[in-house]
Design a protein around this motif. Structure first.
Motif, mmCIF file in Angstrom:
data_model
loop_
_atom_site.group_PDB
_atom_site.id
_atom_site.type_symbol
_atom_site.label_atom_id
_atom_site.label_comp_id
_atom_site.label_asym_id
_atom_site.label_seq_id
_atom_site.Cartn_x
_atom_site.Cartn_y
_atom_site.Cartn_z
ATOM 1 N N ASP A 187 2.190 -1.807 0.067
ATOM 2 C CA ASP A 187 1.812 -2.137 1.443
ATOM 3 C C ASP A 187 0.394 -2.670 1.581
ATOM 4 O O ASP A 187 -0.107 -2.810 2.689
ATOM 5 N N ARG A 188 -0.241 -3.003 0.451
ATOM 6 C CA ARG A 188 -1.521 -3.692 0.549
ATOM 7 C C ARG A 188 -1.362 -5.207 0.446
ATOM 8 O O ARG A 188 -2.347 -5.941 0.429
ATOM 9 N N ILE A 189 -0.147 -5.692 0.379
ATOM 10 C CA ILE A 189 0.075 -7.136 0.295
ATOM 11 C C ILE A 189 -0.529 -7.865 1.499
ATOM 12 O O ILE A 189 -1.223 -8.877 1.325
ATOM 13 N N PRO A 190 -0.326 -7.391 2.737
ATOM 14 C CA PRO A 190 -0.965 -8.070 3.876
ATOM 15 C C PRO A 190 -2.490 -8.049 3.784
ATOM 16 O O PRO A 190 -3.159 -9.012 4.169
ATOM 17 N N GLU A 191 -3.040 -6.960 3.270
ATOM 18 C CA GLU A 191 -4.490 -6.868 3.132
ATOM 19 C C GLU A 191 -5.000 -7.887 2.120
ATOM 20 O O GLU A 191 -6.030 -8.538 2.332
ATOM 21 N N ALA A 192 -4.279 -8.041 1.014
ATOM 22 C CA ALA A 192 -4.671 -9.031 0.013
ATOM 23 C C ALA A 192 -4.679 -10.426 0.618
ATOM 24 O O ALA A 192 -5.607 -11.223 0.389
ATOM 25 N N ARG A 229 -14.347 -0.714 -6.958
ATOM 26 C CA ARG A 229 -13.109 -0.051 -7.383
ATOM 27 C C ARG A 229 -12.060 -0.084 -6.259
ATOM 28 O O ARG A 229 -11.317 0.883 -6.045
ATOM 29 N N HIS A 230 -12.017 -1.196 -5.570
ATOM 30 C CA HIS A 230 -11.013 -1.358 -4.519
ATOM 31 C C HIS A 230 -9.626 -1.341 -5.163
ATOM 32 O O HIS A 230 -9.441 -1.866 -6.271
ATOM 33 N N PRO A 231 -8.642 -0.736 -4.514
ATOM 34 C CA PRO A 231 -7.293 -0.696 -5.087
ATOM 35 C C PRO A 231 -6.754 -2.061 -5.501
ATOM 36 O O PRO A 231 -6.027 -2.164 -6.483
ATOM 37 N N LEU A 232 -7.105 -3.114 -4.777
ATOM 38 C CA LEU A 232 -6.598 -4.436 -5.122
ATOM 39 C C LEU A 232 -7.255 -5.017 -6.368
ATOM 40 O O LEU A 232 -6.844 -6.058 -6.861
ATOM 41 N N SER A 233 -8.279 -4.349 -6.891
ATOM 42 C CA SER A 233 -8.894 -4.815 -8.136
ATOM 43 C C SER A 233 -8.065 -4.399 -9.338
ATOM 44 O O SER A 233 -8.289 -4.871 -10.450
ATOM 45 N N ALA A 234 -7.135 -3.463 -9.143
ATOM 46 C CA ALA A 234 -6.248 -2.943 -10.194
ATOM 47 C C ALA A 234 -6.941 -1.979 -11.143
ATOM 48 O O ALA A 234 -6.329 -1.485 -12.083
ATOM 49 N N VAL A 235 -8.210 -1.680 -10.920
ATOM 50 C CA VAL A 235 -8.947 -0.776 -11.802
ATOM 51 C C VAL A 235 -9.504 0.389 -11.002
ATOM 52 O O VAL A 235 -10.245 0.180 -10.039
ATOM 53 N N GLY A 236 -9.135 1.601 -11.374
ATOM 54 C CA GLY A 236 -9.653 2.763 -10.670
ATOM 55 C C GLY A 236 -9.060 4.054 -11.200
ATOM 56 O O GLY A 236 -8.020 4.053 -11.868
ATOM 57 N N GLU A 237 -9.712 5.146 -10.910
ATOM 58 C CA GLU A 237 -9.244 6.448 -11.356
ATOM 59 C C GLU A 237 -7.873 6.776 -10.761
ATOM 60 O O GLU A 237 -7.674 6.684 -9.549
ATOM 61 N N GLY A 238 -6.944 7.153 -11.603
ATOM 62 C CA GLY A 238 -5.627 7.566 -11.139
ATOM 63 C C GLY A 238 -4.659 6.437 -10.844
ATOM 64 O O GLY A 238 -3.504 6.688 -10.505
ATOM 65 N N PHE A 239 -5.102 5.179 -10.995
ATOM 66 C CA PHE A 239 -4.213 4.067 -10.643
ATOM 67 C C PHE A 239 -3.025 3.943 -11.585
ATOM 68 O O PHE A 239 -2.050 3.269 -11.277
ATOM 69 N N GLU A 240 -3.106 4.590 -12.764
ATOM 70 C CA GLU A 240 -2.002 4.479 -13.713
ATOM 71 C C GLU A 240 -0.707 5.046 -13.137
ATOM 72 O O GLU A 240 0.393 4.609 -13.483
ATOM 73 N N HIS A 241 -0.821 6.033 -12.227
ATOM 74 C CA HIS A 241 0.386 6.583 -11.592
ATOM 75 C C HIS A 241 1.102 5.496 -10.793
ATOM 76 O O HIS A 241 2.329 5.378 -10.812
ATOM 77 N N PHE A 242 0.318 4.719 -10.085
ATOM 78 C CA PHE A 242 0.874 3.624 -9.285
ATOM 79 C C PHE A 242 1.570 2.600 -10.178
ATOM 80 O O PHE A 242 2.717 2.212 -9.937
ATOM 81 N N TRP A 243 0.862 2.165 -11.226
ATOM 82 C CA TRP A 243 1.414 1.104 -12.068
ATOM 83 C C TRP A 243 2.654 1.569 -12.826
ATOM 84 O O TRP A 243 3.593 0.780 -13.017
ATOM 85 N N ARG A 244 2.674 2.826 -13.244
ATOM 86 C CA ARG A 244 3.871 3.315 -13.933
ATOM 87 C C ARG A 244 5.077 3.298 -13.001
ATOM 88 O O ARG A 244 6.194 2.989 -13.406
ATOM 89 N N THR A 245 4.846 3.663 -11.744
ATOM 90 C CA THR A 245 5.939 3.651 -10.768
ATOM 91 C C THR A 245 6.473 2.238 -10.577
ATOM 92 O O THR A 245 7.685 2.014 -10.496
#
Length: 269
Positions: A121-126, A158-174
């Motif tokens: 749901d960050r697609i509109p923000e991007a 470390r904005h979520p749309l940068s793809a780099v951040g603590e804990g983001f691996e949970h998102f990418w695995r999903t």
């Protein structure tokens, strides 16, 4: 029992929002407490305004009704993300998301037309960030330079749309575990490419509704370059590399990427 307590905490968040307080839960992945994909966290999350985690001083312009709608959207997204990360996207129904967020299924679809948009749901923000970067660039700044500044700035914070951040691996695995999410991701890339082509055509004085070959080629190259750079960073995080280390090297990768794009697009895109 632990699971029931965690669910109880999630529901309490909704009650707090109804009272006008921003949601604050624990720090587990996928919640509004800052985990990946949630209202304050990862790449798929909604944060209201670009770069935010919900309400900030900038949100004073929102009406009470708009704030309530934003809170509802964040609550739905946060509960959906928690469920998707815990059980897998394809194993959770929209009805279950609605129950967790204490809204009707129709309300969920009013905010998110597709199930995939609950997680991505960050697609509109991007899209908004890209449009603003190009249209609000400096008088002597090229669209490509504005995009370089945007991408590096998102990484620095470390904005979520940068793809780099603590804990983001949970998102990418999903995402990687779900064919539906991967397909929606590809669609989003195509959408961004189209948006950028229109912006580049507009910046060059052309027809934004019918971008020419040069604008479409430039947009395709820029999107492909950034996507390749982010793909490498995601792979490293999934492999367990330290986030700070990945971020430092990612900045260099992005600089080299935009340097190459400048050479490929001598007219400044």
């Amino acid at each position: 029992m632990a699971e029931e307590e965690r669910r109880g905490g999630a529901r309490t968040t909704g009650e707090g929002e109804a009272d006008g307080r921003p949601a604050t839960t624990g720090g587990r992945p996928g919640t509004t407490g800052g985990g990946p994909g949630a209202s304050g966290g990862g790449p798929g999350a909604s944060g209201g305004r670009p770069g935010g985690t919900g309400f900030t001083a900038e949100d004073g312009w929102l009406t009470l009704r708009e704030r309530k709608k934003l809170r509802t959207r964040q609550r739905i997204s946060g509960e959906a993300t928690l469920l998707f990360i815990e059980r897998g996207f394809d194993h959770v129904t929209v009805a279950e998301v609605a129950r967790a967020a204490e809204v009707s299924t129709m309300t969920v679809f009013n905010y998110f037309p597709r199930k995939e948009d609950l997680f991505l749901d960050r697609i509109p923000e991007a899209r908004e960030l890209i449009v603003r970067a190009v249209r609000e660039r400096g008088a002597d700044e090229s669209p490509l330079a504005a995009l370089r500044a945007l991408v590096l700035g998102l990484l620095a914070e470390r904005h979520p749309l940068s793809a780099v951040g603590e804990g983001f691996e949970h998102f990418w695995r999903t995402v990687l575990d779900s064919p539906a999410l991967r397909a929606r991701g590809r669609e989003a890339v195509e959408e961004m490419e189209g948006v950028l082509a229109a912006l580049l055509a507009e910046a060059a004085g052309g027809d934004a509704d019918r971008p020419g070959h040069d604008a479409r080629l430039a947009a395709a190259l820029i999107v492909a370059g950034v996507r390749a750079a982010c793909g490498g960073a995601v792979a490293r995080q999934l492999g367990g590399d330290p986030v700070d280390e990945v971020a430092v090297e990612q900045a260099e990768v992005l600089r080299r990427t935009f340097d190459a794009l400048e050479r490929a697009l001598p007219d400044g895109a």
